[in-house]
Scaffold this motif. Structure first.
Motif, PDB file in Angstrom:
ATOM      1  N   PHE A  69       0.059  -1.638  10.951  1.00  0.00           N
ATOM      2  CA  PHE A  69       0.230  -1.256  12.360  1.00  0.00           C
ATOM      3  C   PHE A  69       0.793   0.159  12.461  1.00  0.00           C
ATOM      4  O   PHE A  69       0.139   1.068  12.999  1.00  0.00           O
ATOM      5  CB  PHE A  69       1.163  -2.287  13.016  1.00  0.00           C
ATOM      6  N   LEU A  70       1.991   0.382  11.944  1.00  0.00           N
ATOM      7  CA  LEU A  70       2.584   1.728  12.018  1.00  0.00           C
ATOM      8  C   LEU A  70       1.777   2.705  11.175  1.00  0.00           C
ATOM      9  O   LEU A  70       1.478   3.821  11.603  1.00  0.00           O
ATOM     10  CB  LEU A  70       4.027   1.696  11.518  1.00  0.00           C
ATOM     11  N   ASP A 111      -3.085   1.355   0.145  1.00  0.00           N
ATOM     12  CA  ASP A 111      -2.703   0.048   0.683  1.00  0.00           C
ATOM     13  C   ASP A 111      -3.337  -1.039  -0.174  1.00  0.00           C
ATOM     14  O   ASP A 111      -4.325  -0.815  -0.855  1.00  0.00           O
ATOM     15  CB  ASP A 111      -3.181  -0.085   2.150  1.00  0.00           C
ATOM     16  N   ARG A 162      -4.696  -3.598   0.994  1.00  0.00           N
ATOM     17  CA  ARG A 162      -5.842  -4.149   1.729  1.00  0.00           C
ATOM     18  C   ARG A 162      -6.501  -3.023   2.516  1.00  0.00           C
ATOM     19  O   ARG A 162      -5.928  -1.958   2.706  1.00  0.00           O
ATOM     20  CB  ARG A 162      -5.367  -5.235   2.696  1.00  0.00           C
ATOM     21  N   ASP A 209      -1.881  -1.863  -5.490  1.00  0.00           N
ATOM     22  CA  ASP A 209      -0.564  -2.487  -5.291  1.00  0.00           C
ATOM     23  C   ASP A 209       0.513  -1.448  -5.612  1.00  0.00           C
ATOM     24  O   ASP A 209       0.537  -0.914  -6.731  1.00  0.00           O
ATOM     25  CB  ASP A 209      -0.448  -3.701  -6.232  1.00  0.00           C
ATOM     26  N   LEU A 210       1.397  -1.175  -4.670  1.00  0.00           N
ATOM     27  CA  LEU A 210       2.422  -0.154  -4.891  1.00  0.00           C
ATOM     28  C   LEU A 210       3.391  -0.559  -6.002  1.00  0.00           C
ATOM     29  O   LEU A 210       4.175   0.255  -6.485  1.00  0.00           O
ATOM     30  CB  LEU A 210       3.181   0.162  -3.609  1.00  0.00           C
ATOM     31  N   TYR A 229      14.248 -10.233   4.463  1.00  0.00           N
ATOM     32  CA  TYR A 229      13.599  -8.956   4.809  1.00  0.00           C
ATOM     33  C   TYR A 229      14.651  -7.854   4.935  1.00  0.00           C
ATOM     34  O   TYR A 229      14.558  -6.813   4.292  1.00  0.00           O
ATOM     35  CB  TYR A 229      12.828  -9.109   6.127  1.00  0.00           C
ATOM     36  N   LYS A 235      15.352  -4.506   2.745  1.00  0.00           N
ATOM     37  CA  LYS A 235      15.227  -3.188   3.390  1.00  0.00           C
ATOM     38  C   LYS A 235      16.475  -2.351   3.122  1.00  0.00           C
ATOM     39  O   LYS A 235      16.407  -1.135   2.986  1.00  0.00           O
ATOM     40  CB  LYS A 235      15.001  -3.338   4.896  1.00  0.00           C
ATOM     41  N   ILE A 271       9.507  -1.915  16.967  1.00  0.00           N
ATOM     42  CA  ILE A 271       8.327  -1.096  17.236  1.00  0.00           C
ATOM     43  C   ILE A 271       7.291  -1.921  18.014  1.00  0.00           C
ATOM     44  O   ILE A 271       7.046  -3.085  17.699  1.00  0.00           O
ATOM     45  CB  ILE A 271       7.686  -0.580  15.947  1.00  0.00           C
TER      46      ILE A 271
END
Ligand SMILES: NC(=O)C1=CN([C@@H]2O[C@H](COP(=O)(O)OP(=O)(O)OC[C@H]3O[C@@H](n4cnc5c(N)ncnc54)[C@H](O)[C@@H]3O)[C@@H](O)[C@H]2O)C=CC1
Ligand SMILES: CC(C)=CCC[C@@H](C)[C@H]1CC[C@H]2C3=C(CC[C@]12C)[C@@]1(C)CCC(=O)C[C@@H]1CC3
Length: 347
Positions: A18-19, A38, A40, A54-55, A143, A147, A172
């Motif tokens: 999204f972002l 990404d 995907r 994959d990061l 999460y 973060k 957001i």
């Protein structure tokens, strides 16, 4: 002083989200050359070079980092998914991997998308300043826990050879949002938005995605030799604190759903959410289920959480580009499929 970035190449990690996609569009408008990395693929754009991987795997990242001036790292597992192992793997271990790969590839800048939630643990925050708020000692979910690790690791990596900065948006929303609007509409269609958690007077920030993009681009243009932004975290919001339930009412009625109207005690809902979390934990060896009513959601819906953006204004030259009125109008207009199907029958 902002550096000239005409034709500078960047990599948006998480650029299919999204972002991330909005960030790509903003960067292209600003004259950047944009690569996307990404796990995907969600869209096509002939102006963008896409790298699918994959990061968490350096071998996937390195080809995408060649000749990159700045990395925007805005990837994360879905915030409400509650998958502890995945959050830790991607947000912590994966971010360490991104940093190592950047240094190996000679990338000099990274803008991390953090979250204002890293300082939130369910107690009210009013006009919170970055330097006054420690990381949450008791994060309300995995999460947020990861973060915090992600932001701390990214800012600690800052040096004269690798400039980093963290952007902390809050709540957001906007076109193509995958959480706030879809979840709210799903609740409305199930008759769950007639209730107000608490007295309805808790003040919060929401941030239009266009303003979040603006903040990220300013950060990339400002970090570098001698910049006060190097190694810092910045709150980026719409700078228009609003009653949570006024925002929700405007969003719901704008989409043709009735406004919330029945007050439920905050403490009762929070205890119910804690109980459901406990039950989910007890049965987790047998079955995984994520209660829709979580302590984090109840806290966010029932307490004050709004943040001060003065540091971003001073160091990055930030000011919101879209007002909340403009943002709500753009968002509501972008979701014809989310409108109340009953409103047509009634008209
Ligand atoms: N949505 C919100 O209200 C807020 C979001 N944020 C942060 O903003 C960032 C973007 O969030 P959204 O756009 O809402 O999420 P999103 O889920 O729409 O986008 C995240 C992207 O990261 C990608 N990704 C996940 N794991 C990956 C991996 N291992 N390798 C490569 N790519 C991977 C996903 O495929 C997805 O395209 C996240 O870092 C989130 O923590 C911060 C504050 C509020
Ligand atoms: C009527 C009603 C109670 C609607 C539910 C709205 C929620 C789905 C959103 C309200 C605040 C949002 C929020 C996030 C996700 C969606 C909400 C809970 C985040 C947790 C997303 C990831 C972050 O980094 C922080 C956000 C805080 C606000």
């Amino acid at each position: 002083m902002a550096a000239s970035v005409k034709n500078k190449k960047c990599l948006v990690i998480g650029g299919c989200g999204f972002l991330g996609r909005h960030l790509c569009e903003g960067l292209l408008e600003r004259g950047w050359t944009v690569n996307v990395f990404d796990i995907r693929s969600t869209f096509e754009d002939s102006r963008i070079k896409f790298f699918i991987g994959d990061l968490c795997k350096k071998e996937d990242l390195l080809p995408a980092l060649e000749g990159v001036y700045c990395v925007f790292h805005c990837a994360s597992p879905a915030p409400l998914s509650n998958n502890k192992a995945l959050f830790y793997k991607v947000n912590y271990e994966g971010t360490r991997n991104v940093i190592e790969a950047c240094k190996e590839a000679g990338v000099k800048r990274m803008v991390l998308t953090s979250s204002a939630s890293v300082v939130y643990e369910g107690k009210g925050i009013r006009n919170g300043r970055e330097e006054e708020l420690p990381y949450a000692a008791k994060p309300l979910d995995y999460y947020t826990e990861t973060k915090i690790l992600q932001e701390r690791t990214s800012l600690e990596a800052n040096s004269d050879d690798f400039y980093t900065v963290a952007i902390r948006p809050h709540g957001i929303f906007g076109p193509r949002d995958l959480q706030l609007v879809p979840i709210t509409v799903d609740m409305a269609r199930k008759g769950k938005t007639k209730f107000i958690i608490g007295d309805g007077k808790n003040v919060v920030d929401f941030t239009y995605v266009g303003n979040v993009v603006h903040g990220h681009i300013l950060a990339a243009e400002h970090i570098g030799p001698g910049s006060p932004a190097n190694g810092k975290a910045y709150h980026i919001t719409n700078d228009e604190p609003i009653f949570f339930w006024t925002f929700m009412t405007r969003l719901l009625t704008g989409l043709g759903y009735p406004a919330p109207r029945i007050h439920l005690p905050y403490s009762l809902l929070y205890v119910v959410a804690l109980f459901l979390q406990f039950v989910a934990w007890i049965v987790s060896p047998l079955v995984i289920f994520t209660p829709s009513l979580s302590p984090m959601k109840v806290a966010l819906a029932g307490t004050d959480h709004f943040y001060n953006c003065e540091n971003a204004k001073r160091d990055l030259g930030y000011s919101p580009v879209f007002t909340l009125d403009q943002a709500l109008k753009l968002t509501i207009e972008s979701y014809p499929e989310m409108r109340n199907p009953e409103e047509k029958k009634g008209s």
